[in-house]
Design a protein around this motif. Structure first.
Motif, mmCIF file in Angstrom:
data_model
loop_
_atom_site.group_PDB
_atom_site.id
_atom_site.type_symbol
_atom_site.label_atom_id
_atom_site.label_comp_id
_atom_site.label_asym_id
_atom_site.label_seq_id
_atom_site.Cartn_x
_atom_site.Cartn_y
_atom_site.Cartn_z
ATOM 1 N N HIS B 27 0.827 -1.212 0.000
ATOM 2 C CA HIS B 27 0.000 0.000 0.000
ATOM 3 C C HIS B 27 0.860 1.260 0.000
ATOM 4 O O HIS B 27 0.562 2.226 -0.701
ATOM 5 C CB HIS B 27 -0.930 0.027 1.220
ATOM 6 N N GLN B 28 1.913 1.256 0.808
ATOM 7 C CA GLN B 28 2.752 2.452 0.923
ATOM 8 C C GLN B 28 3.463 2.745 -0.402
ATOM 9 O O GLN B 28 3.475 3.883 -0.876
ATOM 10 C CB GLN B 28 3.770 2.250 2.053
ATOM 11 N N LEU B 29 4.049 1.710 -1.005
ATOM 12 C CA LEU B 29 4.781 1.913 -2.265
ATOM 13 C C LEU B 29 3.817 2.289 -3.391
ATOM 14 O O LEU B 29 4.123 3.122 -4.251
ATOM 15 C CB LEU B 29 5.570 0.651 -2.632
ATOM 16 N N ASP B 30 2.632 1.692 -3.368
ATOM 17 C CA ASP B 30 1.602 2.013 -4.346
ATOM 18 C C ASP B 30 1.210 3.486 -4.221
ATOM 19 O O ASP B 30 1.129 4.215 -5.209
ATOM 20 C CB ASP B 30 0.395 1.109 -4.071
ATOM 21 N N ARG B 31 1.012 3.905 -2.993
ATOM 22 C CA ARG B 31 0.634 5.286 -2.720
ATOM 23 C C ARG B 31 1.702 6.269 -3.192
ATOM 24 O O ARG B 31 1.399 7.308 -3.766
ATOM 25 C CB ARG B 31 0.443 5.400 -1.203
ATOM 26 N N GLU B 32 2.963 5.926 -2.934
ATOM 27 C CA GLU B 32 4.050 6.815 -3.342
ATOM 28 C C GLU B 32 4.154 6.890 -4.870
ATOM 29 O O GLU B 32 4.453 7.943 -5.420
ATOM 30 C CB GLU B 32 5.371 6.363 -2.706
ATOM 31 N N LEU B 33 3.881 5.785 -5.548
ATOM 32 C CA LEU B 33 3.936 5.788 -7.019
ATOM 33 C C LEU B 33 2.800 6.603 -7.637
ATOM 34 O O LEU B 33 2.908 7.063 -8.775
ATOM 35 C CB LEU B 33 3.908 4.355 -7.564
ATOM 36 N N HIS B 34 1.691 6.752 -6.892
ATOM 37 C CA HIS B 34 0.571 7.535 -7.426
ATOM 38 C C HIS B 34 1.005 8.948 -7.785
ATOM 39 O O HIS B 34 0.430 9.568 -8.673
ATOM 40 C CB HIS B 34 -0.594 7.570 -6.432
ATOM 41 N N GLU B 35 2.038 9.451 -7.079
ATOM 42 C CA GLU B 35 2.546 10.786 -7.405
ATOM 43 C C GLU B 35 3.108 10.834 -8.828
ATOM 44 O O GLU B 35 3.196 11.898 -9.425
ATOM 45 C CB GLU B 35 3.628 11.206 -6.402
ATOM 46 N N GLU B 36 3.513 9.686 -9.342
ATOM 47 C CA GLU B 36 3.994 9.594 -10.728
ATOM 48 C C GLU B 36 2.874 9.113 -11.661
ATOM 49 O O GLU B 36 3.130 8.786 -12.826
ATOM 50 C CB GLU B 36 5.163 8.604 -10.829
ATOM 51 N N GLY B 37 1.666 9.008 -11.141
ATOM 52 C CA GLY B 37 0.544 8.557 -11.962
ATOM 53 C C GLY B 37 0.549 7.058 -12.224
ATOM 54 O O GLY B 37 -0.095 6.580 -13.153
ATOM 55 N N ALA B 113 10.223 7.392 -12.700
ATOM 56 C CA ALA B 113 9.654 6.896 -11.442
ATOM 57 C C ALA B 113 10.637 6.046 -10.640
ATOM 58 O O ALA B 113 10.520 5.946 -9.408
ATOM 59 C CB ALA B 113 8.391 6.067 -11.730
ATOM 60 N N ALA B 114 11.610 5.427 -11.319
ATOM 61 C CA ALA B 114 12.459 4.436 -10.644
ATOM 62 C C ALA B 114 13.218 4.974 -9.422
ATOM 63 O O ALA B 114 13.209 4.324 -8.362
ATOM 64 C CB ALA B 114 13.419 3.799 -11.648
ATOM 65 N N PRO B 115 13.887 6.150 -9.520
ATOM 66 C CA PRO B 115 14.659 6.594 -8.352
ATOM 67 C C PRO B 115 13.805 6.751 -7.089
ATOM 68 O O PRO B 115 14.199 6.298 -6.014
ATOM 69 C CB PRO B 115 15.238 7.944 -8.802
ATOM 70 N N GLY B 116 12.633 7.344 -7.234
ATOM 71 C CA GLY B 116 11.763 7.536 -6.075
ATOM 72 C C GLY B 116 11.251 6.219 -5.526
ATOM 73 O O GLY B 116 11.153 6.024 -4.311
ATOM 74 N N HIS B 117 10.945 5.301 -6.440
ATOM 75 C CA HIS B 117 10.437 4.002 -6.001
ATOM 76 C C HIS B 117 11.524 3.221 -5.253
ATOM 77 O O HIS B 117 11.259 2.666 -4.178
ATOM 78 C CB HIS B 117 9.947 3.200 -7.212
ATOM 79 N N VAL B 118 12.718 3.216 -5.800
ATOM 80 C CA VAL B 118 13.814 2.503 -5.122
ATOM 81 C C VAL B 118 14.100 3.141 -3.763
ATOM 82 O O VAL B 118 14.354 2.441 -2.774
ATOM 83 C CB VAL B 118 15.082 2.466 -6.008
ATOM 84 N N ALA B 119 14.032 4.465 -3.703
ATOM 85 C CA ALA B 119 14.225 5.134 -2.415
ATOM 86 C C ALA B 119 13.176 4.656 -1.405
ATOM 87 O O ALA B 119 13.475 4.458 -0.228
ATOM 88 C CB ALA B 119 14.162 6.650 -2.599
ATOM 89 N N GLY B 120 11.946 4.459 -1.881
ATOM 90 C CA GLY B 120 10.879 3.958 -1.008
ATOM 91 C C GLY B 120 11.146 2.540 -0.531
ATOM 92 O O GLY B 120 10.933 2.219 0.642
ATOM 93 N N VAL B 121 11.592 1.676 -1.442
ATOM 94 C CA VAL B 121 11.904 0.287 -1.066
ATOM 95 C C VAL B 121 13.018 0.287 -0.020
ATOM 96 O O VAL B 121 12.977 -0.477 0.950
ATOM 97 C CB VAL B 121 12.315 -0.548 -2.305
ATOM 98 N N ARG B 122 14.005 1.178 -0.177
ATOM 99 C CA ARG B 122 15.072 1.303 0.830
ATOM 100 C C ARG B 122 14.525 1.816 2.161
ATOM 101 O O ARG B 122 14.798 1.271 3.212
ATOM 102 C CB ARG B 122 16.146 2.283 0.345
ATOM 103 N N ARG B 123 13.746 2.889 2.099
ATOM 104 C CA ARG B 123 13.287 3.568 3.311
ATOM 105 C C ARG B 123 12.380 2.669 4.150
ATOM 106 O O ARG B 123 12.453 2.669 5.373
ATOM 107 C CB ARG B 123 12.524 4.838 2.896
ATOM 108 N N HIS B 124 11.517 1.898 3.459
ATOM 109 C CA HIS B 124 10.514 1.120 4.189
ATOM 110 C C HIS B 124 10.928 -0.325 4.432
ATOM 111 O O HIS B 124 10.255 -1.046 5.156
ATOM 112 C CB HIS B 124 9.181 1.143 3.434
ATOM 113 N N LEU B 125 12.007 -0.779 3.776
ATOM 114 C CA LEU B 125 12.400 -2.179 3.960
ATOM 115 C C LEU B 125 13.919 -2.351 4.028
ATOM 116 O O LEU B 125 14.472 -2.598 5.112
ATOM 117 C CB LEU B 125 11.828 -3.052 2.825
ATOM 118 N N ILE B 126 14.583 -2.196 2.896
ATOM 119 C CA ILE B 126 15.980 -2.635 2.789
ATOM 120 C C ILE B 126 16.905 -1.938 3.791
ATOM 121 O O ILE B 126 17.728 -2.600 4.453
ATOM 122 C CB ILE B 126 16.496 -2.428 1.346
ATOM 123 N N ASP B 127 16.781 -0.620 3.924
ATOM 124 C CA ASP B 127 17.709 0.087 4.806
ATOM 125 C C ASP B 127 17.415 -0.154 6.284
ATOM 126 O O ASP B 127 18.197 0.247 7.149
ATOM 127 C CB ASP B 127 17.695 1.599 4.504
#
Lengths: 155, 155
Positions: B27-37, B113-127
């Motif tokens: 849900h969080q990553l989906d929501r963040e991607l909505h900013e890129e449509g 969209a990729a840089p923002g999405h990867v940043a999200g995957v890092r922020r919410h999981l990987i990091d």
């Protein structure tokens, strides 16, 4: 934006394995529940209600517990109401809205479906793990879920 | 059926933490991607196409890669076609059906969209994970996904 910190090959494999395993697991368990006439989303709602006092929960609590929007939950509850598994109830004393309540049929259905579903969770996940891996999953995903839940609640 | 082997309290916590974390993360990553449509499902399709030769994949391969039914993928591709991100193409020489092909707009969109999405995957999981936990996720979910993929393919 600064240069993106792309995922390393291993981070990417971990992330994609997690995504793929979850999606495949969801589909497999959903498919197995169809034999009982349920979807995995139905099952999750029945479990939540069956574990609540008086087999009832506020729609808002149920939406939080199953991590979905109020509107999506409302559609889902309508389908389950049509199938006789739950009913909606309101309480005059309480303006905080509608409850979803498990029916006798819903209670019998969850009792009938639970053994097969738990066997599936074991067969496709839990029994394939070492005790250390079970611990690792809890330690990894517990805090991640808690953190994201706080973000969600704060909105 | 024999007596069900219910999950232990710890197994249940692990299973539920995994489910909740995945759903909240989605849900969080989906929501963040909505900013890129985009939705996360759109993003996943764009990534698969962008990593394929000539930016194209057979619909059947794309359905396997993104673990969804042909009919659901078809609806999704129609929406993305309307948004100008992909086109369908057929090949006369090849009766194995339709391809989905990334458009220039689709390619620009995934790059944006990729840089923002990867940043999200890092922020919410990987990091949030230790290197050992990244390894554990790969080691746990890789084989589980492979096993379920074989069951799916065998159907």
């Amino acid at each position: 934006m600064e240069d993106p910190r792309w995922l390393s090959a291993q981070e990417q494999r971990a992330w994609r394995a997690h995504l793929a395993a979850h999606r495949l697991l969801f589909h497999q368990l959903d498919r197995e529940l169809h034999e009982e006439g349920l979807s995995l989303n139905d099952y999750e709602i029945l479990v939540n209600l069956s574990e609540s006092p008086d087999h009832r929960m506020r729609m808002s609590e149920l939406a939080d517990a199953t991590i979905q929007s109020r509107s999506r939950l409302s559609h889902q509850i309508s389908r389950m109401e049509a199938a006789g598994l739950v009913v909606r109830a309101s309480c005059d004393d309480d303006r905080r809205g509608t409850f979803a309540v498990l029916t006798d049929l819903g209670w019998k259905t969850i009792q009938r479906a639970a053994p097969g579903h738990v066997a599936g969770v074991r067969r496709h996940l839990i029994d394939l793990l070492t005790p250390e891996q079970v611990t690792a999953i809890e330690e990894i995903f517990g805090p991640i879920a808690d953190r994201l839940q706080s973000i969600r609640t704060a909105r």
